[in-house]
Design an enzyme around this catalytic site. Structure first.
Site, PDB file in Angstrom:
ATOM      1  N   TYR A 211      13.867  54.731  24.226  1.00  0.00           N
ATOM      2  CA  TYR A 211      14.801  55.055  25.270  1.00  0.00           C
ATOM      3  C   TYR A 211      14.329  55.857  26.689  1.00  0.00           C
ATOM      4  CZ  TYR A 211      18.308  53.544  21.752  1.00  0.00           C
ATOM      5  OH  TYR A 211      19.120  52.897  21.106  1.00  0.00           O
TER       6      TYR A 211
ATOM      7  N   ASP B  60      19.994  54.459  16.106  1.00  0.00           N
ATOM      8  CA  ASP B  60      21.266  54.155  16.535  1.00  0.00           C
ATOM      9  C   ASP B  60      21.760  52.854  15.985  1.00  0.00           C
ATOM     10  OD1 ASP B  60      22.892  53.692  18.770  1.00  0.00           O
ATOM     11  OD2 ASP B  60      21.331  53.177  20.438  1.00  0.00           O
TER      12      ASP B  60
ATOM     13  N   ASP C 272      25.390  52.809  13.486  1.00  0.00           N
ATOM     14  CA  ASP C 272      26.463  51.973  13.672  1.00  0.00           C
ATOM     15  C   ASP C 272      26.932  51.177  12.507  1.00  0.00           C
ATOM     16  OD1 ASP C 272      26.823  52.779  16.158  1.00  0.00           O
ATOM     17  OD2 ASP C 272      27.415  50.947  17.057  1.00  0.00           O
TER      18      ASP C 272
ATOM     19  N   LYS D 235       8.978  51.146  10.897  1.00  0.00           N
ATOM     20  CA  LYS D 235       8.540  49.738  10.970  1.00  0.00           C
ATOM     21  C   LYS D 235       7.077  49.732  11.009  1.00  0.00           C
ATOM     22  CE  LYS D 235       9.385  45.261  11.059  1.00  0.00           C
ATOM     23  NZ  LYS D 235       9.767  44.601   9.658  1.00  0.00           N
TER      24      LYS D 235
ATOM     25  N   ASP E 264      14.346  46.990   8.617  1.00  0.00           N
ATOM     26  CA  ASP E 264      14.887  45.812   8.344  1.00  0.00           C
ATOM     27  C   ASP E 264      15.487  46.057   6.636  1.00  0.00           C
ATOM     28  OD1 ASP E 264      12.046  45.886   7.691  1.00  0.00           O
ATOM     29  OD2 ASP E 264      11.913  43.928   7.884  1.00  0.00           O
TER      30      ASP E 264
END
Ligand code: NAD
Length: 356
Positions: free
Chosen positions: A142, A245, A249, A189, A221
């Site tokens: 970001y 993020d 959600d 990751k 994942d």
């Protein structure tokens, strides 16, 4: 207690739900003998329309001068489908986080028992789930260098983290784990990304300061899969900006709806409290937005910025009572909800105030 609170409604349903949030703060002040002094400021599309800037200097100055900020959401359909727009509401959001040093985003995911049926996950998998996410908020893709190359057909974003950025969010997450179930999962990751390998190394270093906390590391994942498979196994989760993020959600479905999830962004100075949802283009102006995420953000504000735990608990209890009484907004109603118990934003707000 006398405190200044800045209300920044932003756009769309942000403007609708923060009205309810402010009323709850007023009620708390009256009931517990506090004095909250409110001011308002523009941000997002509303600010672009008025000033050309998604985060005007006047708003930023008010933010720096206040004791806590209740925020709505920013965004407008006009920008979502125009990748070439030079000025965008989200730029205001990212700049606010950077300018105020809001590096830690706390997202508690807790299911009210009454909403077991509102989630698409089976109740027996969900019951008792109680997760606290720490999403890093001022680094990662970001804020890293990004570019569209001259040919227009190639673009890149840079995932970048420095040791101190990981250390400070990890410490906050470990501190929280010590007050809860003493379990912390760090999500990265690291099998692919160098920034994730640094992330993991730093979390392992900080873990030495917290020998009582059981630490696990998951690839993002796999964490995404486990969150749905066994949400009750999670306690505190710490992760970077992008993974956080997406995972939060996903986790909102554990709580039944985006409209139920509050968040706190804290760091170097003033705290910002906001629902995790966006400006809800599809329901803007319809009066159906669930205001509970904003109300629960008020609870976080009272507890974290002002240390008013009893008042925070009273707010959560009021939401619980609204749900126990059977009232629902559209997003959390199910097939068994009678039509007369499905209320709009304002009416749910009124019920919350009554219970308070
Ligand atoms: P969204 O969160 O606004 O909406 C996603 C879905 O959830 C929609 O169907 C919406 O109706 C529903 N929903 C969200 N909040 C709800 C509530 N309180 N009550 C009932 N239903 C609710 O996300 P989106 O549609 O992806 O994005 C819309 C805009 O919001 C975009 O411009 C996006 O950039 C912006 N956005 C802003 C923030 C923020 O300001 N922090 C966060 C996310 C998205």
């Amino acid at each position: 207690m006398k405190k200044n609170i800045l209300i920044v409604p932003g756009d769309g349903i942000g403007q609708e739900v923060t009205v309810v949030g402010q009323k709850v703060l007023e009620k708390i002040a009256a009931r517990f003998g506090h004095e909250f002094i409110f001011d308002h400021a523009l941000m997002g599309h509303a600010a672009i329309e008025a000033t050309g800037n998604p985060l005007p200097d006047e708003t930023l100055a008010k933010m720096r001068a206040t004791d806590a900020i209740l925020f709505g959401a920013v965004g407008h359909p006009k920008y979502d489908n125009d990748p070439h727009a030079k000025v965008r509401p989200e730029q205001g959001l990212l700049r606010m986080r950077k300018e105020l040093g809001l590096y830690a985003n706390l997202r508690p995911i807790k299911l009210f028992d009454e909403l077991l049926g509102a989630s698409s996950i089976k109740p027996e998998i969900l019951k008792g789930a109680d997760i606290l996410f720490f999403r890093e908020l001022t680094g990662d893709v970001y804020f890293g260098k990004r570019e569209r190359l001259d040919d227009g057909n190639t673009a890149y974003d840079t995932m970048i983290y420095s040791r101190y950025e990981v250390e400070r969010i990890a410490r906050k997450a470990f501190d929280a784990a010590m007050t809860r179930g003493k379990k912390l999962m760090s999500v990265d990751k690291a099998n692919v990304l160098e920034s994730s390998r640094l992330w993991r190394e730093v979390v392992q270093d900080i873990a030495k300061e917290y020998p009582e906390v059981t630490v696990s590391h998951q690839f993002v994942d796999s964490a995404a899969m486990l969150l749905i498979k066994n949400p009750r196994d999670f306690d505190v989760v710490v992760t970077g900006n992008l993974f956080g993020d997406i995972l939060t959600d996903e986790a909102s479905q554990i709580a039944g709806s985006m409209g139920m999830l509050a968040s706190a962004s804290v760091g170097d100075s003033v705290g910002v409290y906001e629902p995790i949802h966006g400006s809800g283009h599809d329901i803007t102006g319809m009066g159906v937005a669930n205001p509970m995420a904003s109300v629960l953000s008020v609870a976080l504000l009272l507890e974290i910025s002002f240390g008013l735990k009893t008042e925070a608990e009273a707010v959560i209890e009021a939401v619980d009572k609204v749900l126990k009484a059977g009232y629902r907004t559209r997003d959390i109603a199910d097939a068994t909800t009678p039509a007369n118990m499905i209320l709009g934003t304002e009416a749910v707000g009124e019920k919350t105030l009554e219970f308070l």
